[in-house]
Enzyme design. Sequence first.
Site, PDB file in Angstrom:
ATOM      1  N   GLU A 242      -5.752  -5.615  10.820  1.00  0.00           N
ATOM      2  CA  GLU A 242      -4.670  -3.796  10.675  1.00  0.00           C
ATOM      3  C   GLU A 242      -5.282  -3.094  11.901  1.00  0.00           C
ATOM      4  O   GLU A 242      -6.109  -2.412  11.878  1.00  0.00           O
ATOM      5  CB  GLU A 242      -4.545  -2.904   9.702  1.00  0.00           C
ATOM      6  CG  GLU A 242      -4.642  -3.672   8.211  1.00  0.00           C
ATOM      7  CD  GLU A 242      -3.812  -2.790   7.398  1.00  0.00           C
ATOM      8  OE1 GLU A 242      -2.481  -3.062   7.523  1.00  0.00           O
ATOM      9  OE2 GLU A 242      -4.303  -1.851   6.629  1.00  0.00           O
TER      10      GLU A 242
ATOM     11  N   GLU B  26      -7.030   5.042   7.753  1.00  0.00           N
ATOM     12  CA  GLU B  26      -6.964   6.123   7.757  1.00  0.00           C
ATOM     13  C   GLU B  26      -8.167   6.253   7.043  1.00  0.00           C
ATOM     14  O   GLU B  26      -8.302   7.956   6.703  1.00  0.00           O
ATOM     15  CB  GLU B  26      -5.877   6.259   6.807  1.00  0.00           C
ATOM     16  CG  GLU B  26      -4.604   6.194   7.573  1.00  0.00           C
ATOM     17  CD  GLU B  26      -3.117   5.687   6.862  1.00  0.00           C
ATOM     18  OE1 GLU B  26      -2.737   5.111   5.196  1.00  0.00           O
ATOM     19  OE2 GLU B  26      -2.665   4.732   7.255  1.00  0.00           O
TER      20      GLU B  26
ATOM     21  N   GLY C 137       2.318   1.995  10.463  1.00  0.00           N
ATOM     22  CA  GLY C 137       2.847   3.068  10.808  1.00  0.00           C
ATOM     23  C   GLY C 137       3.467   3.473  12.116  1.00  0.00           C
ATOM     24  O   GLY C 137       4.514   4.516  11.832  1.00  0.00           O
TER      25      GLY C 137
ATOM     26  N   SER D  99       2.945  -2.288  10.220  1.00  0.00           N
ATOM     27  CA  SER D  99       4.420  -2.043  10.226  1.00  0.00           C
ATOM     28  C   SER D  99       5.536  -3.362  10.432  1.00  0.00           C
ATOM     29  O   SER D  99       6.222  -4.069  10.678  1.00  0.00           O
ATOM     30  CB  SER D  99       4.947  -2.168  11.750  1.00  0.00           C
ATOM     31  OG  SER D  99       4.067  -0.318  12.160  1.00  0.00           O
TER      32      SER D  99
ATOM     33  N   ASN E 119       1.119  -1.077  -0.045  1.00  0.00           N
ATOM     34  CA  ASN E 119       0.385  -0.169   0.158  1.00  0.00           C
ATOM     35  C   ASN E 119       0.827   1.713  -0.027  1.00  0.00           C
ATOM     36  O   ASN E 119       1.211   2.171   0.754  1.00  0.00           O
ATOM     37  CB  ASN E 119      -0.859   0.214   1.393  1.00  0.00           C
ATOM     38  CG  ASN E 119      -2.248   1.014   0.816  1.00  0.00           C
ATOM     39  OD1 ASN E 119      -2.250   1.970   0.107  1.00  0.00           O
ATOM     40  ND2 ASN E 119      -2.090   1.632   2.270  1.00  0.00           N
ATOM     41  N   TRP E 120       0.908   1.775  -1.368  1.00  0.00           N
ATOM     42  CA  TRP E 120       1.800   3.066  -1.599  1.00  0.00           C
ATOM     43  C   TRP E 120       0.941   4.466  -0.642  1.00  0.00           C
ATOM     44  O   TRP E 120       1.950   5.475  -1.017  1.00  0.00           O
ATOM     45  CB  TRP E 120       2.152   3.677  -2.496  1.00  0.00           C
ATOM     46  CG  TRP E 120       3.197   2.165  -3.325  1.00  0.00           C
ATOM     47  CD1 TRP E 120       3.989   1.772  -2.599  1.00  0.00           C
ATOM     48  CD2 TRP E 120       4.298   3.271  -3.956  1.00  0.00           C
ATOM     49  NE1 TRP E 120       5.357   0.558  -3.672  1.00  0.00           N
ATOM     50  CE2 TRP E 120       6.069   1.459  -4.042  1.00  0.00           C
ATOM     51  CE3 TRP E 120       4.519   4.281  -4.872  1.00  0.00           C
ATOM     52  CZ2 TRP E 120       6.361   1.859  -4.554  1.00  0.00           C
ATOM     53  CZ3 TRP E 120       5.806   4.404  -5.191  1.00  0.00           C
ATOM     54  CH2 TRP E 120       7.279   3.138  -5.260  1.00  0.00           C
ATOM     55  N   LYS E 121       0.006   4.293  -0.506  1.00  0.00           N
ATOM     56  CA  LYS E 121      -0.848   5.631   0.190  1.00  0.00           C
ATOM     57  C   LYS E 121      -0.673   6.170  -0.477  1.00  0.00           C
ATOM     58  O   LYS E 121      -0.669   6.523  -2.290  1.00  0.00           O
ATOM     59  CB  LYS E 121      -0.551   5.719   1.253  1.00  0.00           C
ATOM     60  CG  LYS E 121      -0.265   4.391   2.448  1.00  0.00           C
ATOM     61  CD  LYS E 121      -0.499   4.745   3.704  1.00  0.00           C
ATOM     62  CE  LYS E 121       0.295   3.227   4.581  1.00  0.00           C
ATOM     63  NZ  LYS E 121      -0.342   3.569   6.330  1.00  0.00           N
TER      64      LYS E 121
ATOM     65  N   HIS F 162      -9.972   1.152   4.985  1.00  0.00           N
ATOM     66  CA  HIS F 162      -8.632   1.042   5.757  1.00  0.00           C
ATOM     67  C   HIS F 162      -8.778   2.122   6.537  1.00  0.00           C
ATOM     68  O   HIS F 162      -9.489   3.081   6.961  1.00  0.00           O
ATOM     69  CB  HIS F 162      -7.543   1.753   4.562  1.00  0.00           C
ATOM     70  CG  HIS F 162      -6.083   2.263   5.156  1.00  0.00           C
ATOM     71  ND1 HIS F 162      -6.164   2.523   5.936  1.00  0.00           N
ATOM     72  CD2 HIS F 162      -5.184   0.735   5.103  1.00  0.00           C
ATOM     73  CE1 HIS F 162      -4.565   2.396   6.420  1.00  0.00           C
ATOM     74  NE2 HIS F 162      -4.244   1.563   6.110  1.00  0.00           N
TER      75      HIS F 162
ATOM     76  N   GLY G 222       4.873   1.727   4.964  1.00  0.00           N
ATOM     77  CA  GLY G 222       5.579   1.847   4.826  1.00  0.00           C
ATOM     78  C   GLY G 222       8.034   1.292   4.262  1.00  0.00           C
ATOM     79  O   GLY G 222       7.952   1.860   3.197  1.00  0.00           O
TER      80      GLY G 222
HETATM   81  C1  PEP Z   1      -0.703   0.159   5.726  1.00  0.00           C
HETATM   82  O1  PEP Z   1      -0.875   1.511   6.010  1.00  0.00           O
HETATM   83  O2  PEP Z   1      -2.152  -0.083   5.571  1.00  0.00           O
HETATM   84  C2  PEP Z   1       0.026   0.071   6.708  1.00  0.00           C
HETATM   85  C3  PEP Z   1       0.144  -1.558   7.754  1.00  0.00           C
HETATM   86  O3  PEP Z   1       1.400   0.474   7.063  1.00  0.00           O
HETATM   87  P1  PEP Z   1       2.486   0.329   7.789  1.00  0.00           P
HETATM   88  O4  PEP Z   1       3.148  -1.218   7.418  1.00  0.00           O
HETATM   89  O5  PEP Z   1       3.313   1.292   7.036  1.00  0.00           O
HETATM   90  O6  PEP Z   1       2.340  -0.105   9.396  1.00  0.00           O
END
Ligand code: PEP
Length: 254
Positions: free
Chosen positions: A169, A99, A175, A214, A9-11, A97, A236
Amino acid sequence: MKKKLIIANWKLNGNKLSILNFLNQLNKYDYKEKKEKCKIVMSFPVIYLYLAKTIIYKKNIFLGAQNVDLNLCGPFTGEISVNMLKDIGINYVILGHSERRKYHKENDALIAKKFKIVKEANLIPILCVGENKEEKKLGKTQEVCARQLNSVISMWGPQIFNDTIIAYEPIWAIGSGETATPCSVQKIHKFIKEYIKEYDIANSEKITVQYGGSVDENNVTQLLYEADIDGVLVGGASLNYNKFKKIIDIVNSL
Ligand code: PEP
Protein backbone atom coordinates in the site's frame (compact mmCIF):
# COMPACT_ATOMS: atom_id res chain seq x y z
CA MET A 1 -6.85 -20.95 -10.13
CA LYS A 2 -6.29 -19.38 -6.72
CA LYS A 3 -9.27 -17.21 -5.74
CA LYS A 4 -8.59 -13.49 -5.72
CA LEU A 5 -8.91 -11.85 -2.36
CA ILE A 6 -10.82 -8.60 -1.91
CA ILE A 7 -10.29 -6.93 1.46
CA ALA A 8 -12.52 -4.02 2.42
CA ASN A 9 -11.18 -1.61 5.02
CA TRP A 10 -13.95 0.55 6.47
CA LYS A 11 -11.58 2.36 8.85
CA LEU A 12 -13.52 4.63 11.26
CA ASN A 13 -16.74 4.60 9.24
CA GLY A 14 -20.18 3.06 9.40
CA ASN A 15 -22.85 2.36 11.97
CA LYS A 16 -25.22 -0.50 12.78
CA LEU A 17 -27.65 0.42 10.05
CA SER A 18 -25.14 0.97 7.25
CA ILE A 19 -23.30 -2.25 8.09
CA LEU A 20 -26.50 -4.30 8.22
CA ASN A 21 -27.68 -2.83 4.93
CA PHE A 22 -24.34 -3.53 3.30
CA LEU A 23 -24.18 -7.12 4.54
CA ASN A 24 -27.76 -7.89 3.65
CA GLN A 25 -26.96 -6.95 0.07
CA LEU A 26 -23.62 -8.76 0.06
CA ASN A 27 -25.24 -11.94 1.40
CA LYS A 28 -27.65 -11.89 -1.51
CA TYR A 29 -24.97 -11.26 -4.12
CA ASP A 30 -25.22 -13.94 -6.72
CA TYR A 31 -22.85 -13.95 -9.64
CA LYS A 32 -24.64 -14.75 -12.83
CA GLU A 33 -22.46 -17.69 -13.81
CA LYS A 34 -22.50 -19.00 -10.24
CA LYS A 35 -18.75 -19.37 -10.25
CA GLU A 36 -17.47 -16.83 -7.80
CA LYS A 37 -13.76 -16.32 -8.14
CA CYS A 38 -13.11 -14.30 -5.04
CA LYS A 39 -12.94 -14.39 -1.30
CA ILE A 40 -14.07 -11.26 0.52
CA VAL A 41 -12.80 -9.97 3.86
CA MET A 42 -14.83 -7.18 5.45
CA SER A 43 -12.90 -5.13 8.01
CA PHE A 44 -15.49 -3.09 9.86
CA PRO A 45 -14.71 -1.14 13.04
CA VAL A 46 -14.18 -3.76 15.74
CA ILE A 47 -17.29 -2.79 17.69
CA TYR A 48 -19.47 -4.01 14.80
CA LEU A 49 -17.67 -7.25 14.02
CA TYR A 50 -19.78 -9.44 16.29
CA LEU A 51 -22.98 -8.08 14.82
CA ALA A 52 -21.55 -8.64 11.33
CA LYS A 53 -20.62 -12.21 12.24
CA THR A 54 -24.21 -12.98 13.20
CA ILE A 55 -25.52 -11.68 9.86
CA ILE A 56 -23.14 -13.19 7.31
CA TYR A 57 -24.20 -16.51 5.85
CA LYS A 58 -22.36 -16.60 2.52
CA LYS A 59 -19.38 -18.92 2.63
CA ASN A 60 -16.89 -16.69 0.84
CA ILE A 61 -17.31 -13.69 3.15
CA PHE A 62 -14.94 -13.40 6.11
CA LEU A 63 -14.29 -10.74 8.73
CA GLY A 64 -11.14 -8.86 9.61
CA ALA A 65 -10.09 -6.52 12.42
CA GLN A 66 -8.13 -3.35 11.65
CA ASN A 67 -5.76 -3.74 14.59
CA VAL A 68 -5.16 -5.82 17.70
CA ASP A 69 -3.19 -5.48 20.92
CA LEU A 70 0.00 -7.37 21.72
CA ASN A 71 -1.32 -8.55 25.07
CA LEU A 72 -3.72 -11.41 25.59
CA CYS A 73 -5.39 -10.13 28.76
CA GLY A 74 -4.79 -7.91 31.77
CA PRO A 75 -4.63 -4.23 32.64
CA PHE A 76 -4.56 -2.76 29.12
CA THR A 77 -7.49 -0.36 29.09
CA GLY A 78 -9.14 0.14 25.72
CA GLU A 79 -7.42 -2.75 23.97
CA ILE A 80 -8.71 -5.84 22.13
CA SER A 81 -6.85 -9.16 22.11
CA VAL A 82 -6.47 -11.88 19.49
CA ASN A 83 -8.38 -14.24 21.82
CA MET A 84 -11.34 -11.86 21.80
CA LEU A 85 -11.27 -11.69 18.01
CA LYS A 86 -11.13 -15.48 17.81
CA ASP A 87 -13.93 -15.76 20.33
CA ILE A 88 -16.31 -13.96 17.98
CA GLY A 89 -15.16 -15.77 14.83
CA ILE A 90 -12.85 -13.24 13.21
CA ASN A 91 -10.27 -14.68 10.79
CA TYR A 92 -8.06 -11.81 9.62
CA VAL A 93 -6.23 -8.87 11.21
CA ILE A 94 -4.79 -5.89 9.32
CA LEU A 95 -1.44 -4.88 10.80
CA GLY A 96 0.85 -1.95 10.21
CA HIS A 97 -1.59 0.12 8.17
CA SER A 98 0.09 3.45 7.41
CA GLU A 99 -2.62 5.27 9.37
CA ARG A 100 -1.71 3.26 12.48
CA ARG A 101 1.96 3.89 11.85
CA LYS A 102 1.27 7.62 11.49
CA TYR A 103 -1.42 8.39 14.07
CA HIS A 104 -0.65 5.73 16.67
CA LYS A 105 3.13 5.72 16.27
CA GLU A 106 3.30 2.00 15.55
CA ASN A 107 6.80 1.10 14.45
CA ASP A 108 8.25 -1.89 12.58
CA ALA A 109 9.27 -3.69 15.79
CA LEU A 110 5.82 -3.42 17.39
CA ILE A 111 4.14 -4.51 14.17
CA ALA A 112 6.48 -7.52 13.91
CA LYS A 113 5.54 -8.55 17.47
CA LYS A 114 1.84 -8.22 16.68
CA PHE A 115 2.38 -10.31 13.53
CA LYS A 116 3.61 -13.21 15.66
CA ILE A 117 0.76 -12.92 18.19
CA VAL A 118 -1.80 -12.99 15.37
CA LYS A 119 -0.13 -15.95 13.66
CA GLU A 120 0.15 -17.90 16.90
CA ALA A 121 -3.58 -17.41 17.48
CA ASN A 122 -4.23 -19.01 14.06
CA LEU A 123 -5.60 -15.79 12.68
CA ILE A 124 -4.33 -14.50 9.35
CA PRO A 125 -2.23 -11.33 9.51
CA ILE A 126 -2.43 -8.84 6.66
CA LEU A 127 0.83 -6.92 6.85
CA CYS A 128 0.74 -3.49 5.18
CA VAL A 129 3.97 -2.24 3.65
CA GLY A 130 4.75 0.62 1.31
CA GLU A 131 6.61 3.82 0.72
CA ASN A 132 5.63 7.47 1.17
CA LYS A 133 5.78 10.11 -1.54
CA GLU A 134 9.28 11.26 -0.67
CA GLU A 135 10.63 7.71 -0.63
CA LYS A 136 8.99 7.08 -3.99
CA LYS A 137 10.66 10.18 -5.44
CA LEU A 138 14.01 8.97 -4.16
CA GLY A 139 13.48 5.55 -5.75
CA LYS A 140 13.41 3.83 -2.37
CA THR A 141 10.25 1.73 -2.75
CA GLN A 142 12.01 -1.64 -2.69
CA GLU A 143 14.29 -0.56 0.12
CA VAL A 144 11.34 0.49 2.30
CA CYS A 145 9.37 -2.69 1.62
CA ALA A 146 12.45 -4.83 2.30
CA ARG A 147 13.00 -3.05 5.62
CA GLN A 148 9.40 -3.63 6.65
CA LEU A 149 9.53 -7.32 5.69
CA ASN A 150 12.89 -7.71 7.36
CA SER A 151 11.63 -6.49 10.69
CA VAL A 152 9.38 -9.58 10.75
CA ILE A 153 11.93 -11.99 9.24
CA SER A 154 14.72 -10.95 11.59
CA MET A 155 12.53 -11.46 14.66
CA TRP A 156 10.76 -14.70 13.73
CA GLY A 157 12.39 -16.22 10.67
CA PRO A 158 10.92 -16.36 7.16
CA GLN A 159 8.54 -19.30 7.78
CA ILE A 160 6.30 -16.97 9.74
CA PHE A 161 5.10 -15.63 6.38
CA ASN A 162 3.49 -18.98 5.43
CA ASP A 163 -0.20 -18.54 4.74
CA THR A 164 -0.18 -14.85 5.50
CA ILE A 165 -1.03 -11.80 3.43
CA ILE A 166 1.14 -8.85 2.53
CA ALA A 167 -0.63 -5.74 1.34
CA TYR A 168 1.53 -3.40 -0.71
CA GLU A 169 0.00 0.00 0.00
CA PRO A 170 2.01 2.97 -1.22
CA ILE A 171 1.11 5.67 1.30
CA TRP A 172 0.75 8.38 -1.35
CA ALA A 173 -1.93 6.31 -3.09
CA ILE A 174 -4.13 5.73 -0.03
CA GLY A 175 -7.29 7.82 -0.18
CA SER A 176 -5.68 10.18 -2.70
CA GLY A 177 -7.40 9.06 -5.90
CA GLU A 178 -3.93 8.47 -7.33
CA THR A 179 -3.35 4.76 -8.03
CA ALA A 180 0.03 3.20 -8.69
CA THR A 181 0.31 1.91 -12.25
CA PRO A 182 -0.38 -1.82 -12.67
CA CYS A 183 3.10 -2.25 -14.10
CA SER A 184 4.82 -0.63 -11.10
CA VAL A 185 2.66 -2.65 -8.68
CA GLN A 186 3.51 -5.87 -10.53
CA LYS A 187 7.20 -5.03 -10.24
CA ILE A 188 7.09 -4.47 -6.48
CA HIS A 189 4.85 -7.51 -5.84
CA LYS A 190 7.35 -9.67 -7.73
CA PHE A 191 10.12 -8.11 -5.68
CA ILE A 192 8.26 -8.89 -2.41
CA LYS A 193 7.67 -12.51 -3.42
CA GLU A 194 11.27 -12.97 -4.53
CA TYR A 195 12.57 -11.28 -1.41
CA ILE A 196 10.75 -13.80 0.78
CA LYS A 197 11.67 -16.65 -1.54
CA GLU A 198 15.33 -15.80 -1.06
CA TYR A 199 14.90 -16.78 2.59
CA ASP A 200 12.26 -19.45 2.28
CA ILE A 201 11.85 -21.05 -1.13
CA ALA A 202 9.58 -23.85 0.08
CA ASN A 203 6.84 -21.63 1.37
CA SER A 204 6.99 -18.57 -0.82
CA GLU A 205 4.04 -19.87 -2.90
CA LYS A 206 1.81 -19.64 0.14
CA ILE A 207 2.03 -15.88 0.36
CA THR A 208 -0.68 -13.65 -1.01
CA VAL A 209 0.31 -10.14 -2.07
CA GLN A 210 -2.49 -7.58 -2.29
CA TYR A 211 -2.44 -4.07 -3.69
CA GLY A 212 -4.15 -1.19 -1.91
CA GLY A 213 -4.31 2.50 -2.77
CA SER A 214 -7.33 4.17 -4.39
CA VAL A 215 -8.58 0.95 -5.97
CA ASP A 216 -12.03 1.31 -7.53
CA GLU A 217 -14.20 -0.20 -10.20
CA ASN A 218 -12.35 1.75 -12.91
CA ASN A 219 -8.82 0.53 -12.22
CA VAL A 220 -9.25 -2.92 -10.68
CA THR A 221 -9.32 -4.84 -13.99
CA GLN A 222 -5.92 -3.65 -15.15
CA LEU A 223 -4.41 -4.29 -11.74
CA LEU A 224 -5.67 -7.85 -11.51
CA TYR A 225 -4.41 -8.78 -14.96
CA GLU A 226 -0.89 -8.61 -13.53
CA ALA A 227 0.54 -12.00 -12.57
CA ASP A 228 1.64 -11.19 -9.04
CA ILE A 229 -1.29 -9.07 -7.88
CA ASP A 230 -3.30 -11.64 -5.91
CA GLY A 231 -6.06 -9.31 -4.84
CA VAL A 232 -6.90 -5.81 -3.69
CA LEU A 233 -7.38 -3.95 -0.44
CA VAL A 234 -10.11 -1.39 -0.90
CA GLY A 235 -10.76 1.55 1.40
CA GLY A 236 -13.02 4.37 0.16
CA ALA A 237 -14.67 2.39 -2.65
CA SER A 238 -15.72 -0.36 -0.23
CA LEU A 239 -18.03 1.97 1.71
CA ASN A 240 -20.56 2.14 -1.08
CA TYR A 241 -22.19 -1.21 -1.83
CA ASN A 242 -22.79 -0.45 -5.52
CA LYS A 243 -19.18 0.50 -6.11
CA PHE A 244 -17.94 -2.49 -4.15
CA LYS A 245 -20.29 -4.83 -6.02
CA LYS A 246 -18.86 -3.59 -9.32
CA ILE A 247 -15.38 -4.54 -8.09
CA ILE A 248 -16.62 -8.02 -7.13
CA ASP A 249 -18.38 -8.40 -10.51
CA ILE A 250 -15.15 -7.50 -12.29
CA VAL A 251 -13.09 -9.97 -10.28
CA ASN A 252 -15.65 -12.71 -10.96
CA SER A 253 -15.58 -11.98 -14.66
CA LEU A 254 -11.79 -12.13 -15.06
C1 PEP B 1 -6.69 1.64 2.71
O1 PEP B 1 -7.43 2.05 3.58
O2 PEP B 1 -5.80 0.84 3.00
C2 PEP B 1 -6.89 2.07 1.33
C3 PEP B 1 -6.21 1.48 0.39
O3 PEP B 1 -7.79 3.08 1.15
P1 PEP B 1 -8.27 3.69 -0.27
O4 PEP B 1 -8.75 2.53 -1.09
O5 PEP B 1 -9.34 4.63 0.07
O6 PEP B 1 -7.08 4.34 -0.90
